[in-house]
Scaffold this motif. Sequence first.
Motif, PDB file in Angstrom:
ATOM      1  N   GLU A   1       0.843  -1.190   0.000  1.00  0.00           N
ATOM      2  CA  GLU A   1       0.000   0.000   0.000  1.00  0.00           C
ATOM      3  C   GLU A   1       0.886   1.250   0.000  1.00  0.00           C
ATOM      4  OE1 GLU A   1      -3.252   0.140  -0.441  1.00  0.00           O
ATOM      5  OE2 GLU A   1      -3.185  -2.046  -0.660  1.00  0.00           O
ATOM      6  N   PHE A   2       0.397   2.295  -0.648  1.00  0.00           N
ATOM      7  CA  PHE A   2       1.177   3.521  -0.782  1.00  0.00           C
ATOM      8  C   PHE A   2       1.565   4.076   0.583  1.00  0.00           C
ATOM      9  CE2 PHE A   2       1.252   8.235  -1.240  1.00  0.00           C
ATOM     10  CZ  PHE A   2       2.410   8.326  -1.997  1.00  0.00           C
ATOM     11  N   GLU A   3       0.636   4.133   1.509  1.00  0.00           N
ATOM     12  CA  GLU A   3       0.941   4.685   2.830  1.00  0.00           C
ATOM     13  C   GLU A   3       1.944   3.812   3.587  1.00  0.00           C
ATOM     14  OE1 GLU A   3       0.662   7.460   4.411  1.00  0.00           O
ATOM     15  OE2 GLU A   3      -0.296   8.325   2.651  1.00  0.00           O
TER      16      GLU A   3
ATOM     17  N   ALA B   1       4.136  13.172   0.513  1.00  0.00           N
ATOM     18  CA  ALA B   1       3.541  12.077  -0.259  1.00  0.00           C
ATOM     19  C   ALA B   1       2.297  12.555  -1.002  1.00  0.00           C
ATOM     20  CB  ALA B   1       3.182  10.925   0.681  1.00  0.00           C
ATOM     21  N   TRP B   2       2.257  12.221  -2.272  1.00  0.00           N
ATOM     22  CA  TRP B   2       1.082  12.495  -3.101  1.00  0.00           C
ATOM     23  C   TRP B   2       0.620  11.180  -3.717  1.00  0.00           C
ATOM     24  CZ3 TRP B   2       5.180  15.746  -2.618  1.00  0.00           C
ATOM     25  CH2 TRP B   2       4.912  17.094  -2.323  1.00  0.00           C
ATOM     26  N   LYS B   3      -0.573  10.733  -3.363  1.00  0.00           N
ATOM     27  CA  LYS B   3      -1.143   9.512  -3.934  1.00  0.00           C
ATOM     28  C   LYS B   3      -1.955   9.906  -5.154  1.00  0.00           C
ATOM     29  CE  LYS B   3      -3.894   5.417  -2.787  1.00  0.00           C
ATOM     30  NZ  LYS B   3      -3.006   4.518  -3.544  1.00  0.00           N
TER      31      LYS B   3
ATOM     32  N   CYS C   1       6.174   2.499 -14.072  1.00  0.00           N
ATOM     33  CA  CYS C   1       6.203   2.756 -12.632  1.00  0.00           C
ATOM     34  C   CYS C   1       4.891   3.394 -12.178  1.00  0.00           C
ATOM     35  CB  CYS C   1       7.368   3.675 -12.270  1.00  0.00           C
ATOM     36  SG  CYS C   1       8.983   2.942 -12.581  1.00  0.00           S
ATOM     37  N   ASP C   2       4.407   2.967 -11.025  1.00  0.00           N
ATOM     38  CA  ASP C   2       3.229   3.597 -10.441  1.00  0.00           C
ATOM     39  C   ASP C   2       3.604   4.636  -9.393  1.00  0.00           C
ATOM     40  OD1 ASP C   2       3.543   2.022  -7.853  1.00  0.00           O
ATOM     41  OD2 ASP C   2       3.144   0.390  -9.256  1.00  0.00           O
ATOM     42  N   THR C   3       4.911   4.671  -9.009  1.00  0.00           N
ATOM     43  CA  THR C   3       5.382   5.570  -7.949  1.00  0.00           C
ATOM     44  C   THR C   3       6.784   6.065  -8.289  1.00  0.00           C
ATOM     45  OG1 THR C   3       4.081   4.363  -6.286  1.00  0.00           O
ATOM     46  CG2 THR C   3       5.888   5.732  -5.463  1.00  0.00           C
TER      47      THR C   3
ATOM     48  N   GLY D   1      -0.604  10.744 -13.242  1.00  0.00           N
ATOM     49  CA  GLY D   1      -1.184   9.677 -12.429  1.00  0.00           C
ATOM     50  C   GLY D   1      -0.161   8.767 -11.784  1.00  0.00           C
ATOM     51  N   ILE D   2       0.989   9.314 -11.444  1.00  0.00           N
ATOM     52  CA  ILE D   2       2.034   8.528 -10.794  1.00  0.00           C
ATOM     53  C   ILE D   2       2.239   9.071  -9.382  1.00  0.00           C
ATOM     54  CG2 ILE D   2       3.886   9.952 -11.809  1.00  0.00           C
ATOM     55  CD1 ILE D   2       5.637   7.434 -11.893  1.00  0.00           C
ATOM     56  N   ASN D   3       2.246   8.178  -8.390  1.00  0.00           N
ATOM     57  CA  ASN D   3       2.454   8.593  -6.996  1.00  0.00           C
ATOM     58  C   ASN D   3       3.814   9.256  -6.838  1.00  0.00           C
ATOM     59  OD1 ASN D   3       0.028   7.303  -6.229  1.00  0.00           O
ATOM     60  ND2 ASN D   3       1.110   5.354  -5.957  1.00  0.00           N
ATOM     61  N   LEU D   4       3.916  10.125  -5.827  1.00  0.00           N
ATOM     62  CA  LEU D   4       5.152  10.872  -5.624  1.00  0.00           C
ATOM     63  C   LEU D   4       5.528  10.825  -4.146  1.00  0.00           C
ATOM     64  CD1 LEU D   4       7.161  12.793  -7.126  1.00  0.00           C
ATOM     65  CD2 LEU D   4       5.627  14.686  -6.511  1.00  0.00           C
ATOM     66  N   LEU D   5       6.777  10.435  -3.876  1.00  0.00           N
ATOM     67  CA  LEU D   5       7.336  10.455  -2.521  1.00  0.00           C
ATOM     68  C   LEU D   5       8.606  11.302  -2.533  1.00  0.00           C
ATOM     69  CD1 LEU D   5       6.942   6.704  -1.488  1.00  0.00           C
ATOM     70  CD2 LEU D   5       5.712   8.661  -0.499  1.00  0.00           C
ATOM     71  N   ILE D   6       8.634  12.327  -1.682  1.00  0.00           N
ATOM     72  CA  ILE D   6       9.760  13.259  -1.666  1.00  0.00           C
ATOM     73  C   ILE D   6      10.368  13.314  -0.277  1.00  0.00           C
ATOM     74  CG2 ILE D   6      10.536  15.613  -2.143  1.00  0.00           C
ATOM     75  CD1 ILE D   6       9.353  14.293  -4.588  1.00  0.00           C
ATOM     76  N   GLY D   7      11.604  12.833  -0.153  1.00  0.00           N
ATOM     77  CA  GLY D   7      12.368  13.013   1.074  1.00  0.00           C
ATOM     78  C   GLY D   7      13.244  14.250   0.923  1.00  0.00           C
ATOM     79  N   SER D   8      14.301  14.341   1.696  1.00  0.00           N
ATOM     80  CA  SER D   8      15.248  15.447   1.542  1.00  0.00           C
ATOM     81  C   SER D   8      16.400  15.008   0.632  1.00  0.00           C
ATOM     82  CB  SER D   8      15.806  15.877   2.896  1.00  0.00           C
ATOM     83  OG  SER D   8      16.631  14.860   3.444  1.00  0.00           O
TER      84      SER D   8
END
Length: 253
Positions: free
Chosen positions: A139-141, A157-159, A189-191, A209-216
Amino acid sequence: MNIKDFEKTIQQLFGEKLLEEEDEYGFTYTADKEIHKIGYATNLSVETVELAIAQGIDLMVTHHDAWDFIYGLREACAAKLAAHNISHFWIHAPLDFVDFGTCTALMKILEVDEINAYSTYSEADGELPGIAEFAAPVEFEQLAGRMRSALSEPVRAWKNNDRPVKRIGVLTGAGHSSALIREAAERGCDTYITGEATLYTIQYAQFAGINLLIGSHTFTEIFGVASLAEKIAEIHPDVEITELEESHFELNH
């Protein structure tokens, strides 16, 4: 180990091709002494040099040199290094694109099951993200939580789709280009995961329509520097390695 031994080790680990661009790695200062203790960090800064001084480091290894546009920083760091007789070596692009480098190290930390492609660079295509898959979709979360735990910092995070995460594209650090996200999306890729975001990064990921996860930038890349330090220690077991723990100074968005 001395500096010459260290240079041979870098050649051994990266090979001739990755070290072709000589402006992508090098020494800020070299001290004439044996290396017993290596301290590693993502960034060369006054703060990381002071950590090295406090911890009795003989050689600092970082991913980044002091950037030219942080005016005066390189000179300030070089002066401190010289005053305390500490060598410093930085390695940028080669560490991003070697098979044990920044992107691969982060993918492994996120517990992927298969790496389909390493991050690469060519004159024809520019930078390309690494691609990896989970054997069983997550799961994304759950993935966002895994990344927050690994980086020990908030992760934005952007779902942007309703599917569980199966296939991710990763380019650590400043991988905010919409062209990189398009490449990841076109490769199934979905993310997409990186260390910086702009308005265009966020808008394009939503549009595609692709999930996005951004750290530093710093903490998406530290695992690659740790991987390099560990490999140096494997070759030179008499050398001690330690992380120069940077603060999460990028978090005041």
